[in-house]
Design a protein around this motif. Structure first.
Motif, short mmCIF file in Angstrom:
data_model
loop_
_atom_site.label_atom_id
_atom_site.label_comp_id
_atom_site.label_asym_id
_atom_site.label_seq_id
_atom_site.Cartn_x
_atom_site.Cartn_y
_atom_site.Cartn_z
N SER A 151 0.84 -1.20 0.00
CA SER A 151 0.00 0.00 0.00
C SER A 151 0.87 1.24 0.00
CB SER A 151 -0.90 0.01 1.25
OG SER A 151 -0.11 0.17 2.42
N GLU A 152 0.24 2.40 0.00
CA GLU A 152 0.94 3.68 0.02
C GLU A 152 1.87 3.79 1.23
OE1 GLU A 152 1.90 7.39 -1.62
OE2 GLU A 152 0.66 5.77 -2.44
N LYS A 153 1.54 3.12 2.30
CA LYS A 153 2.36 3.15 3.51
C LYS A 153 3.79 2.68 3.26
CE LYS A 153 2.41 1.34 8.25
NZ LYS A 153 1.68 0.48 9.23
N TYR A 154 3.97 1.83 2.25
CA TYR A 154 5.29 1.25 1.97
C TYR A 154 5.83 1.75 0.63
CZ TYR A 154 3.37 -1.79 5.54
OH TYR A 154 2.79 -2.27 6.70
N SER A 155 5.51 2.98 0.29
CA SER A 155 5.88 3.52 -1.02
C SER A 155 7.04 4.51 -0.98
CB SER A 155 4.66 4.20 -1.66
OG SER A 155 4.26 5.34 -0.89
N LYS A 156 7.61 4.75 0.21
CA LYS A 156 8.70 5.73 0.34
C LYS A 156 9.98 5.05 0.78
CE LYS A 156 5.53 9.49 1.60
NZ LYS A 156 5.15 10.47 2.65
N LYS A 157 11.09 5.63 0.36
CA LYS A 157 12.40 5.18 0.82
C LYS A 157 12.48 5.38 2.33
CE LYS A 157 17.32 6.28 0.10
NZ LYS A 157 18.27 7.07 -0.72
N GLU A 158 12.90 4.35 3.05
CA GLU A 158 12.90 4.40 4.51
C GLU A 158 14.25 3.96 5.08
OE1 GLU A 158 10.50 5.53 6.30
OE2 GLU A 158 8.65 5.36 5.11
N LYS A 159 14.69 4.66 6.12
CA LYS A 159 15.89 4.25 6.84
C LYS A 159 15.52 3.11 7.80
CE LYS A 159 19.73 6.25 9.46
NZ LYS A 159 20.25 7.50 10.11
N ARG A 160 16.34 2.07 7.83
CA ARG A 160 16.07 0.91 8.66
C ARG A 160 17.30 0.58 9.52
NH1 ARG A 160 10.86 1.56 8.04
NH2 ARG A 160 9.89 0.48 6.27
N SER A 161 17.07 -0.27 10.51
CA SER A 161 18.16 -0.73 11.37
C SER A 161 18.81 -1.99 10.85
CB SER A 161 17.67 -0.97 12.80
OG SER A 161 17.25 0.23 13.40
N LEU A 162 18.01 -2.84 10.18
CA LEU A 162 18.51 -4.13 9.72
C LEU A 162 18.25 -4.34 8.24
CD1 LEU A 162 17.34 -6.55 12.58
CD2 LEU A 162 19.48 -5.26 12.43
N ALA A 163 19.21 -4.99 7.59
CA ALA A 163 19.06 -5.42 6.20
C ALA A 163 18.90 -6.93 6.18
CB ALA A 163 20.29 -5.02 5.40
N THR A 164 17.90 -7.42 5.49
CA THR A 164 17.69 -8.86 5.36
C THR A 164 18.57 -9.41 4.25
OG1 THR A 164 15.40 -8.56 6.08
CG2 THR A 164 15.95 -10.64 5.02
N GLY A 165 19.26 -10.52 4.55
CA GLY A 165 20.26 -11.06 3.63
C GLY A 165 19.71 -11.59 2.33
N CYS A 166 18.40 -11.61 2.17
CA CYS A 166 17.79 -12.05 0.92
C CYS A 166 18.31 -11.26 -0.27
CB CYS A 166 16.27 -11.91 1.04
SG CYS A 166 15.38 -12.24 -0.48
N CYS A 167 18.50 -9.95 -0.08
CA CYS A 167 19.01 -9.09 -1.15
C CYS A 167 19.59 -7.82 -0.54
CB CYS A 167 17.91 -8.74 -2.14
SG CYS A 167 18.46 -7.68 -3.51
N ILE A 168 20.86 -7.60 -0.76
CA ILE A 168 21.56 -6.41 -0.25
C ILE A 168 22.51 -5.91 -1.33
CG2 ILE A 168 23.27 -5.55 1.41
CD1 ILE A 168 22.27 -7.68 3.38
N MET A 169 22.54 -4.60 -1.54
CA MET A 169 23.57 -4.00 -2.39
C MET A 169 24.33 -2.96 -1.59
SD MET A 169 23.40 -1.87 -6.03
CE MET A 169 22.79 -3.22 -7.02
N THR A 170 25.63 -2.91 -1.82
CA THR A 170 26.47 -1.89 -1.19
C THR A 170 27.70 -1.68 -2.05
OG1 THR A 170 27.49 -1.17 0.90
CG2 THR A 170 27.82 -3.47 0.25
N LYS A 171 28.45 -0.63 -1.76
CA LYS A 171 29.74 -0.46 -2.42
C LYS A 171 30.74 -1.42 -1.79
CE LYS A 171 29.54 4.21 -4.30
NZ LYS A 171 30.26 5.50 -4.45
N ILE A 172 31.66 -1.91 -2.60
CA ILE A 172 32.59 -2.92 -2.12
C ILE A 172 33.46 -2.39 -0.99
CG2 ILE A 172 34.42 -2.41 -3.79
CD1 ILE A 172 33.24 -5.93 -2.79
N ASN A 173 33.73 -1.08 -0.99
CA ASN A 173 34.58 -0.53 0.07
C ASN A 173 33.88 -0.46 1.43
OD1 ASN A 173 32.90 1.70 -0.19
ND2 ASN A 173 34.42 2.98 -1.25
#
Length: 251
Positions: A151-173
Motif C-alpha cells: 500500500s501507500e504506507k510502503y511507497s517511500k524510501k525508509e531508513k532501517r536498522s537491519l538489512a535482510t540477507g535475501c538481497c543487499i547492495m552496497t559499495k565494495i569498500n
C-alpha cells in the motif's frame, strides 16, 4: 564499459530455484552487472548442472564442501575485490527479480549505505515479506510490512536498522569499514550481525520501495519450519545475543 556490479548468488541443492533466479535477472533494465554463482558443495550435482546450463550467463564457482552462507559470501567479496567491481549485490537463490530491481538499488547506493528492496511472498504476490527490519529488545526481528498487502504506507524510501540477507547492495569498500560476513553463524542471523556492525560504523541502511522481488523463502534449507532452519535460527540467535553489547557499544 566494464561492469560495476557483481551479483553474488549461492546455490545449495536448488537447481530449479537458482536457475529461475538467474533467468529473472536477464531482463533487468540496468545491464551494468556480472553474476557470480557459487555452488556451496551441493551433493546433488546441481552446481555442475547449473554450470553446464548457465555458463554463458554467469561465472560459476564450485566449492568442494558446504562452507555456509557467510563464508560463501565472503568468497564472493574477495572475488569482487580481485576483479575491481565497485558494487556488490548479494541475492538469494530462491527469488524472482523485478526488471527494475538492480537499477533501483544501484541508483540509491551511495557511500556508507546498504540498500535493500521490497520483498514480497512468491506465492502471495501482493503481500510483503520484508521491507527492511528492526532488532527488538527481546532478541527477535521485526520485518516491516510482514504479511501486509502492499500500500501507500510502503511507497517511500525508509531508513532501517537491519538489512535482510535475501538481497543487499552496497559499495565494495563498505567492507573495509564493517568487516565481512561473520562465519560463526553458518546460515541465518548473519545479516543481523552485519547490520549491527553497520550501525556501529555509521553505515546506513535504506529500504527502496521501487526495487522489488518475490521470495520463495527457505528454498535451500527446506522452508521456514524445517529442522535445519529452526536449529540455526535458535543457535544463531543465542550467538548474536552474546555479541550484542559489543556489536552495539563496542564493549
Amino acid at each position: 564499459m566494464n561492469k560495476e556490479i557483481c551479483i553474488i548468488i549461492i546455490n545449495y541443492q536448488t537447481y530449479l530455484d537458482t536457475y529461475e533466479t538467474i533467468m529473472s535477472l536477464q531482463n533487468q533494465s540496468l545491464k551494468n552487472f556480472d553474476i557470480l554463482l557459487i555452488d556451496n558443495g551441493s551433493s546433488d550435482d546441481s552446481g555442475i548442472k547449473l554450470k553446464n546450463d548457465l555458463n554463458n550467463l554467469c561465472e560459476v564457482m564450485l566449492l568442494e564442501k558446504n562452507v555456509g552462507f557467510s563464508a560463501a559470501n565472503n568468497i564472493g567479496i574477495e572475488y569482487a575485490k580481485a576483479n575491481n567491481y565497485k558494487y556488490i549485490m548479494f541475492l538469494n537463490s530462491d527469488v524472482i527479480a523485478d526488471e527494475f530491481l538492480v537499477e533501483e538499488l544501484f541508483n540509491n547506493c551511495v557511500d556508507s549505505t546498504l540498500v535493500v528492496p521490497k520483498c514480497y511472498f512468491y506465492y502471495n504476490k501482493e503481500y510483503i515479506w520484508d521491507f527492511g527490519a528492526e532488532y527488538t529488545c527481546f532478541g527477535s526481528i521485526y520485518n516491516y510490512g510482514y504479511g501486509k498487502k502492499d500500500s501507500e504506507k510502503y511507497s517511500k524510501k525508509e531508513k532501517r536498522s537491519l538489512a535482510t540477507g535475501c538481497c543487499i547492495m552496497t559499495k565494495i569498500n563498505t567492507f573495509n569499514k564493517i568487516g565481512c560476513w561473520d562465519e560463526d553463524y553458518f546460515m541465518y542471523r548473519e545479516d543481523t550481525d552485519l547490520s549491527l556492525r553497520c550501525k556501529k560504523n555509521n553505515v546506513y541502511i535504506y529500504a527502496i520501495p521501487n526495487a522489488k522481488l518475490w521470495h520463495k523463502i527457505g528454498g535451500s534449507s527446506g522452508g521456514e519450519l524445517s529442522q535445519s532452519t529452526v536449529y540455526y535460527m535458535i543457535r544463531n540467535t543465542l550467538i548474536m545475543n552474546k555479541k550484542i553489547r559489543y556489536l552495539l557499544y563496542g564493549n
